[in-house]
Design a protein around this motif. Structure first.
Motif, PDB file in Angstrom:
ATOM      1  N   ALA A   1      -4.923  -9.289   1.812  1.00  0.00           N
ATOM      2  CA  ALA A   1      -5.965  -8.452   1.196  1.00  0.00           C
ATOM      3  C   ALA A   1      -6.030  -7.102   1.898  1.00  0.00           C
ATOM      4  CB  ALA A   1      -7.311  -9.161   1.265  1.00  0.00           C
ATOM      5  N   LYS A   2      -6.015  -7.100   3.222  1.00  0.00           N
ATOM      6  CA  LYS A   2      -6.036  -5.841   3.979  1.00  0.00           C
ATOM      7  C   LYS A   2      -4.756  -5.050   3.747  1.00  0.00           C
ATOM      8  CE  LYS A   2      -8.983  -7.552   7.771  1.00  0.00           C
ATOM      9  NZ  LYS A   2      -9.017  -7.866   9.221  1.00  0.00           N
ATOM     10  N   MET A   3      -3.636  -5.754   3.617  1.00  0.00           N
ATOM     11  CA  MET A   3      -2.361  -5.086   3.396  1.00  0.00           C
ATOM     12  C   MET A   3      -2.381  -4.245   2.128  1.00  0.00           C
ATOM     13  SD  MET A   3       0.724  -5.007   1.584  1.00  0.00           S
ATOM     14  CE  MET A   3       1.135  -6.575   0.863  1.00  0.00           C
ATOM     15  N   PHE A   4      -2.848  -4.848   1.023  1.00  0.00           N
ATOM     16  CA  PHE A   4      -2.786  -4.095  -0.228  1.00  0.00           C
ATOM     17  C   PHE A   4      -3.869  -3.021  -0.302  1.00  0.00           C
ATOM     18  CE2 PHE A   4      -2.499  -3.241  -4.769  1.00  0.00           C
ATOM     19  CZ  PHE A   4      -1.122  -3.129  -4.879  1.00  0.00           C
ATOM     20  N   GLU A   5      -4.985  -3.243   0.347  1.00  0.00           N
ATOM     21  CA  GLU A   5      -5.994  -2.183   0.427  1.00  0.00           C
ATOM     22  C   GLU A   5      -5.413  -0.957   1.134  1.00  0.00           C
ATOM     23  OE1 GLU A   5      -8.970  -1.700  -0.792  1.00  0.00           O
ATOM     24  OE2 GLU A   5      -9.232  -3.666  -1.736  1.00  0.00           O
ATOM     25  N   TYR A   6      -4.661  -1.206   2.200  1.00  0.00           N
ATOM     26  CA  TYR A   6      -4.004  -0.112   2.919  1.00  0.00           C
ATOM     27  C   TYR A   6      -3.019   0.620   1.997  1.00  0.00           C
ATOM     28  CZ  TYR A   6      -0.868   2.255   6.197  1.00  0.00           C
ATOM     29  OH  TYR A   6      -0.106   3.196   6.837  1.00  0.00           O
ATOM     30  N   CYS A   7      -2.217  -0.150   1.251  1.00  0.00           N
ATOM     31  CA  CYS A   7      -1.237   0.452   0.330  1.00  0.00           C
ATOM     32  C   CYS A   7      -1.934   1.284  -0.747  1.00  0.00           C
ATOM     33  CB  CYS A   7      -0.400  -0.644  -0.335  1.00  0.00           C
ATOM     34  SG  CYS A   7       0.662  -1.553   0.775  1.00  0.00           S
TER      35      CYS A   7
ATOM     36  N   VAL B   1      -0.279  -8.975  -9.849  1.00  0.00           N
ATOM     37  CA  VAL B   1      -1.691  -8.581  -9.971  1.00  0.00           C
ATOM     38  C   VAL B   1      -2.589  -9.786  -9.709  1.00  0.00           C
ATOM     39  CG1 VAL B   1      -3.479  -7.848 -11.608  1.00  0.00           C
ATOM     40  CG2 VAL B   1      -1.293  -6.634 -11.521  1.00  0.00           C
ATOM     41  N   ALA B   2      -2.263 -10.925 -10.339  1.00  0.00           N
ATOM     42  CA  ALA B   2      -3.063 -12.139 -10.155  1.00  0.00           C
ATOM     43  C   ALA B   2      -3.049 -12.585  -8.696  1.00  0.00           C
ATOM     44  CB  ALA B   2      -2.534 -13.255 -11.055  1.00  0.00           C
ATOM     45  N   ALA B   3      -1.873 -12.571  -8.068  1.00  0.00           N
ATOM     46  CA  ALA B   3      -1.757 -13.019  -6.677  1.00  0.00           C
ATOM     47  C   ALA B   3      -2.649 -12.194  -5.757  1.00  0.00           C
ATOM     48  CB  ALA B   3      -0.299 -12.938  -6.217  1.00  0.00           C
ATOM     49  N   HIS B   4      -2.649 -10.877  -5.944  1.00  0.00           N
ATOM     50  CA  HIS B   4      -3.474 -10.041  -5.075  1.00  0.00           C
ATOM     51  C   HIS B   4      -4.959 -10.167  -5.414  1.00  0.00           C
ATOM     52  CE1 HIS B   4      -0.648  -8.127  -2.392  1.00  0.00           C
ATOM     53  NE2 HIS B   4       0.226  -8.150  -3.380  1.00  0.00           N
ATOM     54  N   GLY B   5      -5.279 -10.543  -6.642  1.00  0.00           N
ATOM     55  CA  GLY B   5      -6.660 -10.890  -6.968  1.00  0.00           C
ATOM     56  C   GLY B   5      -7.102 -12.126  -6.202  1.00  0.00           C
ATOM     57  N   PHE B   6      -6.202 -13.119  -6.093  1.00  0.00           N
ATOM     58  CA  PHE B   6      -6.486 -14.328  -5.313  1.00  0.00           C
ATOM     59  C   PHE B   6      -6.711 -13.977  -3.845  1.00  0.00           C
ATOM     60  CE2 PHE B   6      -4.128 -17.758  -8.020  1.00  0.00           C
ATOM     61  CZ  PHE B   6      -4.735 -17.265  -9.164  1.00  0.00           C
TER      62      PHE B   6
ATOM     63  N   PHE C   1       4.554  -2.429   0.726  1.00  0.00           N
ATOM     64  CA  PHE C   1       4.020  -1.840   1.956  1.00  0.00           C
ATOM     65  C   PHE C   1       4.737  -0.533   2.303  1.00  0.00           C
ATOM     66  CE2 PHE C   1       3.240  -1.626   6.590  1.00  0.00           C
ATOM     67  CZ  PHE C   1       1.846  -1.620   6.540  1.00  0.00           C
ATOM     68  N   ALA C   2       5.993  -0.411   1.875  1.00  0.00           N
ATOM     69  CA  ALA C   2       6.756   0.817   2.114  1.00  0.00           C
ATOM     70  C   ALA C   2       6.540   1.855   1.009  1.00  0.00           C
ATOM     71  CB  ALA C   2       8.238   0.487   2.238  1.00  0.00           C
ATOM     72  N   GLY C   3       5.702   1.513   0.003  1.00  0.00           N
ATOM     73  CA  GLY C   3       5.448   2.452  -1.087  1.00  0.00           C
ATOM     74  C   GLY C   3       6.537   2.494  -2.135  1.00  0.00           C
ATOM     75  N   VAL C   4       7.314   1.420  -2.240  1.00  0.00           N
ATOM     76  CA  VAL C   4       8.443   1.364  -3.178  1.00  0.00           C
ATOM     77  C   VAL C   4       7.986   0.792  -4.515  1.00  0.00           C
ATOM     78  CG1 VAL C   4      10.681   0.266  -3.623  1.00  0.00           C
ATOM     79  CG2 VAL C   4      10.146   1.147  -1.343  1.00  0.00           C
ATOM     80  N   PRO C   5       8.238   1.487  -5.632  1.00  0.00           N
ATOM     81  CA  PRO C   5       7.884   0.940  -6.948  1.00  0.00           C
ATOM     82  C   PRO C   5       8.794  -0.218  -7.331  1.00  0.00           C
ATOM     83  CG  PRO C   5       9.035   3.034  -7.197  1.00  0.00           C
ATOM     84  CD  PRO C   5       8.821   2.835  -5.726  1.00  0.00           C
ATOM     85  N   ILE C   6       8.220  -1.209  -8.031  1.00  0.00           N
ATOM     86  CA  ILE C   6       8.972  -2.385  -8.470  1.00  0.00           C
ATOM     87  C   ILE C   6       8.942  -2.449  -9.989  1.00  0.00           C
ATOM     88  CG2 ILE C   6       9.163  -4.904  -8.359  1.00  0.00           C
ATOM     89  CD1 ILE C   6       7.529  -4.749  -5.727  1.00  0.00           C
ATOM     90  N   GLY C   7      10.105  -2.389 -10.615  1.00  0.00           N
ATOM     91  CA  GLY C   7      10.222  -2.557 -12.058  1.00  0.00           C
ATOM     92  C   GLY C   7      10.708  -3.959 -12.354  1.00  0.00           C
TER      93      GLY C   7
END
Length: 749
Positions: free
Chosen positions: A118-124, A203-208, A374-380
């Motif tokens: 949770a803290k990781m993605f808030e930072y991103c 999206v769902a995983a980070h909501g969890f 975490f490195a700011g890389v987009p994922i398609g």
């Protein structure tokens, strides 16, 4: 082209290359500085930190010293690693640790006190708020396409990638989490995801993670009984799935009495119009409706109990290569530990673009994608039906996902890379004589210079650039995991696609982290040195005749220790006690894998306890090792080797390559036969045994390791058949049960 013409062509190419080398060598040696790459390739990557003998432990290295100090102190790598006199004859185990210093992203995680996802993605979300994050390819229409043989297939007309920024994904995840809580799924209550890899999955995983809801991951390729087992064991009442997989629950719901809600990720073209056949009383809700619920209560519901480092993040069900799938408990600290380790060992930069297609229910894919975020890389996101221009669902004239996205980073598993390798070989074999000569010369020329530390930009441009377009033309890095990668496939894919392949080693129980190959390592067939957050203990296995005192390299079972090690198996205390233990202030896991350690501290997987069979004459056969070698034979798409202790030889079930099998048949005078007819032809079986024997000898297999009898199998083994896992590992017991008649027949013959 006749023999004389062939020789003339080769001679002309060699002469031209010689003149080119003489003219350009001074330029290349100044610009490329190959000695640096060779030096980096030979550098120490792992160090011994202790040796355990019967009575005591002897610490070899003072770990207060920095890796650089250790390197200076021991300029000869063999003085630290793998040297016989450094490991006493009564040694029972040797523990290795990374010689790499923590890098920028690892340091950031520590400095910013990021100890949960949770803290990781808030930072991103704060750092990369307006940067592209998750992308989905737009499907404009589905149309009928008439094939040359008159058959009609449904094909997609595809548009561009549509992107959500880091800020938008963070808001969507928060809204989804709030929506779940409002629907009766509070913190601490398990919720399952049973869906293919796509943006909504992440999206769902980070909501969890935000709302401290344990995520139960279930492979989309598991059978109904295995799915029901995971759902019932974790007592979930809510499942997130996709439009495509939703119909499976018409049957599964009757096996899962606790399930009350199905949330499905919508299809781009089709609406769910018919709810007939679903269990009465089960609520079926759109994914976007849950997000809308969360938006409506934005100010009313917040994470009342944010996750702590010891909270369960994921209960990840293994794909079950043996028996019923087990739920592996992964805590927040396990995920963050692997994130740190991968950040140190995986060279990913903010300028990269990743294409995601392996199952996110596989911890390897989930953590590599997390490193990218975490490195700011987009994922398609992509899938096997739309990835390349020639994929099954791509309409003629429409580009595949890789061509449109032009990714630079990709994860893969060895079986997929083996298929790409064979596809390249097949295309070359079907080309004209002159093209074959040119390709063979270019390949050998490039590999020779690569081994010396040089790149070959002209050859890459003239010969290999069309092949690189298979994956978009800009791919620079492939990360392989899930199973050992054949050295031949490793070298061929890297050479032909003009990229670096690094392979790693890990298990779900170690949150996929253990060892990762160094970017500059020019060798093949090795899985790398320990990651910065994980110790690797090598323990003698007397029964298999593997000992840490073996020369020239220590050998034994791998036991992993660190913050990446799981708390254990969900609701399986006896199995947890059997495979896990605590010692020296660490959590440890017994892998059952056998490795040898080379002089630079790099590991090579050479065997597995469960794959070892002792034949009648006393010889041990490593089934996995034999399969890995024989799978590189062009005639083989997949293979399962079987051995019985009451027999003095092995047998094998072989899924042959259709085109190469037909070519073999023509070679021995058998023509105008279907693939199915060839697979039951005794002459073909005999010829195939001979081909495998020759290939086995080239691969340095012993005579007793090479199958003496085979059965050609017409069906391709896929996860939905239950014969291989989602990572394409063989499910031996299931294969042996399915083909027990054929196995008995081979031994009887």
């Amino acid at each position: 082209m006749d023999g004389v013409g062939f020789s003339l062509a080769i001679g002309a190419l060699k002469a031209l290359a010689f003149v080119y080398d003489v003219l350009t060598f001074p330029i290349y040696i100044i610009l490329q500085k190959p000695w640096r790459l060779r030096q980096l390739s030979r550098s120490i990557k792992g160090i011994i930190v202790d040796i355990e003998v019967e009575q005591s432990k002897e610490f070899i290295i003072d770990m207060k010293e920095s890796p650089n100090a250790i390197k200076n102190k021991y300029r000869d790598p063999s003085s630290v690693l793998g040297k016989a006199k450094a490991i006493q004859e009564d040694a029972k185990s040797v523990t290795y640790r990374s010689a790499v210093q923590p890098k920028e992203h690892h340091i950031t995680l520590v400095r910013e006190k990021i100890d949960t996802m949770a803290k990781m993605f808030e930072y991103c979300a704060k750092k990369y708020r307006n940067k592209r994050c998750l992308g989905t390819r737009e499907i404009l229409a589905e149309e009928d396409e008439v094939q040359p043989n008159g058959r009609v297939f449904k094909k997609f007309v595809m548009g561009d990638y549509k992107w959500k920024t880091f800020g938008e994904v963070n808001e969507l995840a928060a809204s989804f989490g709030r929506g779940l809580v409002s629907m009766g799924n509070p913190s601490g209550k398990n919720v399952a995801i049973f869906a293919e890899t796509r943006a909504e999955w992440m999206v769902a995983a980070h909501g969890f993670f935000k709302f401290n809801i344990p995520l139960v991951t279930i492979y989309a390729t598991l059978g109904d009984d295995a799915i029901a087992h995971a759902i019932n064991e974790t007592e979930v009442s809510t499942i997130i799935t996709s439009y495509e997989l939703l119909p499976k629950f018409k049957k599964i719901l009757s096996l899962t009495p606790r399930v009350q809600t199905l949330i499905y990720m919508e299809d781009q073209l089709k609406e769910l119009a018919n709810l007939d056949g679903y269990k009465e009383g089960v609520q079926i809700v759109k994914f976007t409706e849950v997000i809308a619920k969360g938006d409506d209560i934005r100010d009313k519901v917040t994470p009342s109990v944010p996750p702590t480092t010891d909270d369960i993040a994921i209960i990840m069900y293994t794909s079950g290569s043996t028996g019923v799938p087990k739920g592996v408990i992964l805590q927040q600290k396990n995920l963050i530990a692997t994130l740190k380790g991968f950040c140190d060992s995986t060279p990913i930069y903010e300028t990269d673009v990743m294409i995601g297609f392996l199952p996110l229910a596989h911890v390897f894919e989930l953590l590599v994608e997390s490193v990218c975020l975490f490195a700011g890389v987009p994922i398609g996101y992509s899938g096997p039906l739309t990835m390349t221009d020639n994929s099954n669902k791509i309409k003629r004239g429409t580009k595949g996902d890789a061509t449109v996205l032009c990714p630079t980073v990709l994860t893969s598993v060895p079986l997929i890379l083996d298929r790409i390798s064979k596809s390249i070989q097949e295309k070359v074999s079907k080309s004209g004589s002159l093209k074959k000569v040119i390709f063979k010369f270019a390949y050998e020329y490039k590999t020779a210079w690569k081994r010396r530390g040089y790149s070959t930009p002209l050859i890459d441009k003239l010969i290999f650039s069309p092949i690189t377009k298979l994956v978009g033309g800009k791919m620079r890095l492939m990360i392989a995991g899930g199973a050992p990668l054949s050295p031949d496939t490793h070298e061929q894919i890297g050479t032909c696609l003009c990229l670096r392949i690094i392979q790693g080693y890990g298990l779900t129980e170690s949150t996929s982290c253990a060892a990762v190959q160094d970017l500059y390592d020019m060798s093949f067939g090795r899985v790398g040195a320990p990651c910065t957050i994980c110790d690797i203990k090598l323990v003698s296995w007397e029964e298999g005749n593997y000992r840490v005192t073996d020369k020239p390299y220590p050998r034994g079972e791998i036991i992993l220790g660190g913050d990446n090690i799981s708390a254990g198996y969900y609701k399986l205390p006896d199995k947890t006690d059997e495979d896990f233990f605590d010692a020296d202030g660490k959590r440890w896991f017994k892998t059952g894998d056998i490795a040898e350690v080379h002089g630079d501290g790099v590991f090579k997987i050479i065997d597995r306890k469960k794959d070892l069979v002792k034949l009648q004459a006393g010889e041990y056969v490593s089934l996995g090792k034999v399969e890995a070698e024989l799978k590189t034979c062009p005639l083989v798409d997949n293979i399962c080797v079987y051995g019985e202790s009451s027999k003095d030889f092995c047998v094998a079930l072989v899924v042959p390559n259709q085109q190469n099998l037909k070519d073999l048949a023509a070679k021995i005078g058998i023509v105008n036969k279907s693939f199915e007819e060839l697979c039951v032809n005794a002459a073909i079986e005999k010829a195939m045994v001979q081909e495998l024997a020759e290939h086995g000898k080239k691969s340095k297999l012993a005579k007793f390791e090479i199958p003496a009898a085979i059965k050609l199998v017409t069906e391709v083994w896929s996860p939905d058949m239950g014969l291989v896992t989602a990572a394409f590992k063989l499910k031996r017991k299931d294969i042996q049960e399915r083909y027990k008649y054929e196995i008995n027949r081979m031994y009887a013959s």
